[in-house]
Scaffold this motif. Structure first.
Motif, short mmCIF file in Angstrom:
data_model
loop_
_atom_site.label_atom_id
_atom_site.label_comp_id
_atom_site.label_asym_id
_atom_site.label_seq_id
_atom_site.Cartn_x
_atom_site.Cartn_y
_atom_site.Cartn_z
N THR A 190 -3.37 14.89 -2.47
CA THR A 190 -4.14 13.77 -3.02
C THR A 190 -3.49 13.32 -4.32
O THR A 190 -2.65 14.02 -4.90
N PHE A 191 -3.92 12.17 -4.78
CA PHE A 191 -3.38 11.62 -6.01
C PHE A 191 -4.05 12.20 -7.26
O PHE A 191 -3.74 11.79 -8.38
N ASP A 192 -4.96 13.14 -7.07
CA ASP A 192 -5.64 13.73 -8.23
C ASP A 192 -4.63 14.32 -9.20
O ASP A 192 -3.71 15.04 -8.81
N SER A 240 0.84 -1.19 0.00
CA SER A 240 0.00 0.00 0.00
C SER A 240 0.87 1.24 0.00
O SER A 240 1.94 1.26 0.62
N CYS A 241 0.40 2.25 -0.68
CA CYS A 241 1.06 3.55 -0.69
C CYS A 241 0.01 4.59 -0.33
O CYS A 241 -0.91 4.84 -1.12
N ALA A 242 0.16 5.17 0.83
CA ALA A 242 -0.80 6.16 1.30
C ALA A 242 -0.17 7.55 1.24
O ALA A 242 0.98 7.74 1.65
N ALA A 243 -0.94 8.49 0.74
CA ALA A 243 -0.46 9.87 0.64
C ALA A 243 -1.04 10.70 1.77
O ALA A 243 -2.20 10.54 2.14
N SER A 244 -0.23 11.58 2.30
CA SER A 244 -0.72 12.56 3.26
C SER A 244 -0.21 13.92 2.85
O SER A 244 0.89 14.06 2.32
N ASN A 274 -7.19 7.58 -0.67
CA ASN A 274 -5.94 8.20 -1.12
C ASN A 274 -4.78 7.21 -1.04
O ASN A 274 -3.69 7.53 -0.53
N THR A 275 -5.04 6.03 -1.52
CA THR A 275 -4.07 4.94 -1.42
C THR A 275 -3.97 4.20 -2.75
O THR A 275 -4.98 4.01 -3.44
N VAL A 276 -2.76 3.83 -3.10
CA VAL A 276 -2.50 3.00 -4.28
C VAL A 276 -1.93 1.68 -3.80
O VAL A 276 -1.13 1.64 -2.86
#
Length: 131
Positions: A28-30, A21-25, A77-79
């Motif tokens: 956002t991944f937009d 998992s890759c979570a962004a803080s 917000n996770t890949v």
């Protein structure tokens, strides 16, 4: 402050599966390309998979096609990088990366990921596949 945090790495036997998992803080991944790279000991970093912000466009390196898949959960917000049929040669530190530009480019041997346009890197998560 922007951060990418990878998780899900670990020790697995040959033929096993893991989901990274890759979570962004902080962002956002937009409108971003999100990719997974990996680096094995003594080897150059390799682009493994990439997904566009819409989730419709994906890229997988030839070495992982048919075994890995990449997906996104925009609400979280996770890949994710789903890895199946793991081989010892998949052992590496796996890094999540994002870019405002296109990560997938035409290379000398076909499509590949261009790490020179990466804007942010995660710190990586270790995957070890034991024989």
């Amino acid at each position: 402050e922007a951060h990418l945090v990878e998780s899900g790495g670990g020790l697995v036997q040959v033929g096993g599966s893991l989901r990274l998992s890759c979570a962004a803080s902080g962002f956002t991944f937009d409108d971003l390309d999100v990719a997974w790279f990996r680096q094995a000991p003594g080897r150059e970093r390799e682009g493994v998979a990439c997904i566009g912000s819409s989730g419709d466009n994906t890229f997988l390196a030839q070495s992982v096609k048919g075994r890995f898949s990449i997906s996104t959960n925009n609400a979280k917000n996770t890949v994710y990088l789903e890895m199946n049929s793991l081989k010892p040669e998949d052992t590496a530190v796996y890094y999540c990366a994002v870019s405002e530009d296109d990560l997938v480019v035409a290379g000398p041997t076909g499509l590949e990921l261009d790490e020179s346009v990466v804007n942010y890197w995660g710190k990586g998560t270790l995957v070890t596949v034991s024989a």
